[in-house]
Design a protein around this motif. Structure first.
Motif, PDB file in Angstrom:
ATOM      1  N   LEU A 144     -22.819   4.442 -18.487  1.00  0.00           N
ATOM      2  CA  LEU A 144     -21.796   4.352 -19.709  1.00  0.00           C
ATOM      3  C   LEU A 144     -22.511   5.092 -20.466  1.00  0.00           C
ATOM      4  O   LEU A 144     -22.770   5.772 -21.163  1.00  0.00           O
ATOM      5  CB  LEU A 144     -22.687   3.032 -19.739  1.00  0.00           C
ATOM      6  N   LEU A 145     -20.760   5.566 -20.291  1.00  0.00           N
ATOM      7  CA  LEU A 145     -20.323   7.151 -21.724  1.00  0.00           C
ATOM      8  C   LEU A 145     -19.477   6.410 -23.106  1.00  0.00           C
ATOM      9  O   LEU A 145     -18.986   5.598 -23.085  1.00  0.00           O
ATOM     10  CB  LEU A 145     -19.680   8.272 -20.911  1.00  0.00           C
ATOM     11  N   VAL A 146     -20.405   7.016 -24.109  1.00  0.00           N
ATOM     12  CA  VAL A 146     -19.465   6.662 -24.795  1.00  0.00           C
ATOM     13  C   VAL A 146     -19.293   8.458 -25.432  1.00  0.00           C
ATOM     14  O   VAL A 146     -19.935   8.916 -26.281  1.00  0.00           O
ATOM     15  CB  VAL A 146     -20.695   6.326 -25.983  1.00  0.00           C
ATOM     16  N   ALA A 147     -18.061   8.344 -25.688  1.00  0.00           N
ATOM     17  CA  ALA A 147     -17.886   9.581 -26.156  1.00  0.00           C
ATOM     18  C   ALA A 147     -17.182   9.765 -27.546  1.00  0.00           C
ATOM     19  O   ALA A 147     -16.785   8.154 -28.383  1.00  0.00           O
ATOM     20  CB  ALA A 147     -16.820   9.812 -25.454  1.00  0.00           C
ATOM     21  N   ILE A 155     -17.823   1.119 -35.780  1.00  0.00           N
ATOM     22  CA  ILE A 155     -18.329   1.205 -36.265  1.00  0.00           C
ATOM     23  C   ILE A 155     -18.961   2.719 -36.532  1.00  0.00           C
ATOM     24  O   ILE A 155     -18.795   3.904 -35.596  1.00  0.00           O
ATOM     25  CB  ILE A 155     -19.393   0.952 -34.653  1.00  0.00           C
ATOM     26  N   SER A 156     -20.417   2.935 -37.713  1.00  0.00           N
ATOM     27  CA  SER A 156     -20.336   4.468 -37.478  1.00  0.00           C
ATOM     28  C   SER A 156     -21.306   5.237 -36.529  1.00  0.00           C
ATOM     29  O   SER A 156     -22.173   4.258 -36.337  1.00  0.00           O
ATOM     30  CB  SER A 156     -20.736   4.612 -39.436  1.00  0.00           C
ATOM     31  N   ALA A 157     -20.546   6.568 -37.080  1.00  0.00           N
ATOM     32  CA  ALA A 157     -22.007   7.324 -36.152  1.00  0.00           C
ATOM     33  C   ALA A 157     -23.752   6.775 -36.478  1.00  0.00           C
ATOM     34  O   ALA A 157     -24.186   6.762 -35.663  1.00  0.00           O
ATOM     35  CB  ALA A 157     -21.445   8.431 -35.923  1.00  0.00           C
ATOM     36  N   GLU A 158     -23.815   6.433 -37.533  1.00  0.00           N
ATOM     37  CA  GLU A 158     -24.911   6.489 -38.150  1.00  0.00           C
ATOM     38  C   GLU A 158     -24.929   5.085 -37.725  1.00  0.00           C
ATOM     39  O   GLU A 158     -26.839   5.185 -37.229  1.00  0.00           O
ATOM     40  CB  GLU A 158     -25.301   6.562 -39.764  1.00  0.00           C
ATOM     41  N   ASP A 159     -24.094   4.125 -37.675  1.00  0.00           N
ATOM     42  CA  ASP A 159     -24.970   2.746 -37.206  1.00  0.00           C
ATOM     43  C   ASP A 159     -25.398   2.957 -35.750  1.00  0.00           C
ATOM     44  O   ASP A 159     -25.824   1.606 -34.934  1.00  0.00           O
ATOM     45  CB  ASP A 159     -24.255   1.688 -37.785  1.00  0.00           C
ATOM     46  N   LEU A 160     -24.709   3.530 -34.884  1.00  0.00           N
ATOM     47  CA  LEU A 160     -24.468   3.598 -33.594  1.00  0.00           C
ATOM     48  C   LEU A 160     -25.634   5.111 -33.036  1.00  0.00           C
ATOM     49  O   LEU A 160     -26.501   4.979 -31.491  1.00  0.00           O
ATOM     50  CB  LEU A 160     -23.907   3.892 -32.634  1.00  0.00           C
ATOM     51  N   ARG A 161     -26.613   5.499 -34.061  1.00  0.00           N
ATOM     52  CA  ARG A 161     -27.537   6.775 -34.156  1.00  0.00           C
ATOM     53  C   ARG A 161     -28.447   5.692 -32.673  1.00  0.00           C
ATOM     54  O   ARG A 161     -28.854   6.378 -31.329  1.00  0.00           O
ATOM     55  CB  ARG A 161     -27.668   7.255 -34.753  1.00  0.00           C
ATOM     56  N   LEU A 216     -14.768  13.293 -39.582  1.00  0.00           N
ATOM     57  CA  LEU A 216     -14.723  14.500 -38.448  1.00  0.00           C
ATOM     58  C   LEU A 216     -15.791  15.085 -38.489  1.00  0.00           C
ATOM     59  O   LEU A 216     -15.900  16.189 -39.211  1.00  0.00           O
ATOM     60  CB  LEU A 216     -13.083  14.973 -37.974  1.00  0.00           C
ATOM     61  N   SER A 217     -16.686  14.994 -38.244  1.00  0.00           N
ATOM     62  CA  SER A 217     -18.156  15.747 -37.358  1.00  0.00           C
ATOM     63  C   SER A 217     -18.867  16.322 -36.640  1.00  0.00           C
ATOM     64  O   SER A 217     -17.402  16.709 -35.395  1.00  0.00           O
ATOM     65  CB  SER A 217     -19.214  14.921 -38.307  1.00  0.00           C
ATOM     66  N   GLU A 218     -19.773  16.394 -36.550  1.00  0.00           N
ATOM     67  CA  GLU A 218     -20.342  17.268 -35.416  1.00  0.00           C
ATOM     68  C   GLU A 218     -20.183  16.233 -34.643  1.00  0.00           C
ATOM     69  O   GLU A 218     -20.293  16.712 -33.002  1.00  0.00           O
ATOM     70  CB  GLU A 218     -21.444  18.050 -35.938  1.00  0.00           C
ATOM     71  N   GLU A 219     -20.671  15.207 -34.302  1.00  0.00           N
ATOM     72  CA  GLU A 219     -20.958  14.119 -33.848  1.00  0.00           C
ATOM     73  C   GLU A 219     -19.193  13.964 -33.569  1.00  0.00           C
ATOM     74  O   GLU A 219     -20.036  13.376 -31.803  1.00  0.00           O
ATOM     75  CB  GLU A 219     -21.752  13.154 -34.480  1.00  0.00           C
ATOM     76  N   GLY A 220     -18.312  14.288 -33.931  1.00  0.00           N
ATOM     77  CA  GLY A 220     -17.352  14.144 -33.035  1.00  0.00           C
ATOM     78  C   GLY A 220     -17.007  13.415 -31.720  1.00  0.00           C
ATOM     79  O   GLY A 220     -16.682  13.294 -30.554  1.00  0.00           O
TER      80      GLY A 220
END
Length: 348
Positions: A144-147, A155-161, A216-220
């Motif tokens: 399972l890959l999340v890009a 869902i925000s990147a913070e909530d997924l961390r 649009l951040s470094e996490e993107g």
């Protein structure tokens, strides 16, 4: 992009099992399309059909898959959700037996496949839940890959961390290059933002008809490897639909667990759109509308948007989307940060 990043893009072309579910901007018919909605499909197994470039959706349905098949070297096969999770599981098992693949990747852009189901910002859980439920039932290892965490605006990147697992790789402009031509016309907003962040674009992008702001951040451009079993244990809808044998049955579980069905939303929106009178495309009037849209967007702190968002915000339809795009690129090319549209800091 992922094929180029993970496998170098120089080996055997991938077989991509995917939905024909282009939403209403491309396909005016609510919900996903099945094999009966196309002509020209080719059988791969008993339950799996491939979509070649010459395939055609039967009107009024629409689909981007034939054009994708014509422009990319991969084989596109059609996920048929009409028989629920059981049907998709059967398709996967047949493909695995027929192809004996070296690897099987389940890719989600944005990360809403890792949802629990009660998140207030969740908008489209059903498609992800169906594929997750199916992948967890096949007798083969599935990664399972999340890009692009958070790029789908749900869902925000913070909530997924704490759900995503480690970073497997970070996409770069080099990985975007093989699909650059596709990004010039394909309406997927999440993919557009994934490509833009891989190219270094940063800011706040407004998407969808609701105008959701997406950082649009470094996490993107990161791709994470998540735990498949953990995702199933967390996703209440996916667990509930494991044994479903029809899309209608799965949709009812979505209403009960999530409080809504995304296909019901499409049905309501399609009904509303069907009552709208199509306006003639007016270049001068469109640019005036764009100026007002950009002024309002700046006041919300928006730095970028998608052509799909502009199309819907200006009350245009898909037939006019390419006219809009051509107008914007010819009149204000400096605002194009491929494949997004940059909102200038000051009025043009």
């Amino acid at each position: 992009m992922l094929d180029a990043a993970l496998y170098g893009g120089g080996g055997s072309p991938a077989v991509i099992l995917t939905y024909a579910w282009d939403r209403l901007l491309i396909d005016p018919v609510p919900g996903p399309r099945g094999p009966a909605n196309f002509t020209g499909l080719r059988p791969l197994t008993r339950s799996v059909w491939t979509v070649p470039a010459e395939a055609t959706p039967i009107a009024p349905a629409g689909s981007t898959l034939p054009r994708l098949a014509g422009e990319l070297p991969h084989t596109f096969a059609l996920i048929d959700p009409l028989h629920g999770a059981e049907g998709i599981t059967r398709q996967l098992e047949e493909l695995i037996e027929h192809l004996a693949p070296e690897s099987i990747d389940l890719l989600d852009v944005g990360g809403d496949i890792l949802a629990k189901g009660d998140e207030p910002t969740l908008r489209s859980p059903l498609a992800d839940a169906l594929t997750l439920a199916a992948c967890c039932q096949v007798n083969a290892p599935v990664r399972l890959l999340v890009a692009g965490p958070g790029l789908d605006g749900e869902i925000s990147a913070e909530d997924l961390r704490d759900r995503m697992g480690p970073v497997l790789l970070t996409l770069t402009a080099k990985h975007v290059a093989p699909v650059s031509s596709v990004l010039e016309w394909h309406p997927s907003e999440a993919t557009a933002m994934l490509a833009a962040t891989a190219r270094g674009v940063r800011g706040l992008c407004e998407v969808r008809d609701a105008g959701l702001p997406v950082p649009l951040s470094e996490e993107g451009p990161t791709v994470h490897e998540a735990d498949l079993d953990d995702a199933l244990n967390r996703n209440e809808l996916a667990r509930a639909i494991l044994a479903t044998e029809s899309l209608e049955e799965a949709e009812q579980y979505s209403r009960e667990i999530c409080g809504y069905s995304e296909i019901d939303y499409e049905r309501n929106k399609a009904s509303w759109l069907g009552k709208q009178v199509e306006r003639k495309f007016d270049p001068e009037g469109t640019l005036r509308q764009l100026d007002q849209f950009e002024t309002d967007a700046r006041s919300r702190g928006i730095t970028h948007t998608t052509f799909r968002r502009i199309t819907e915000a200006l009350g245009l339809n898909d037939k006019q989307r390419q006219d809009l795009r051509a107008l914007l690129l010819s009149s204000r090319p400096e605002q194009y940060e491929a494949p997004l549209w940059r909102i200038p800091a000051e009025a043009v």
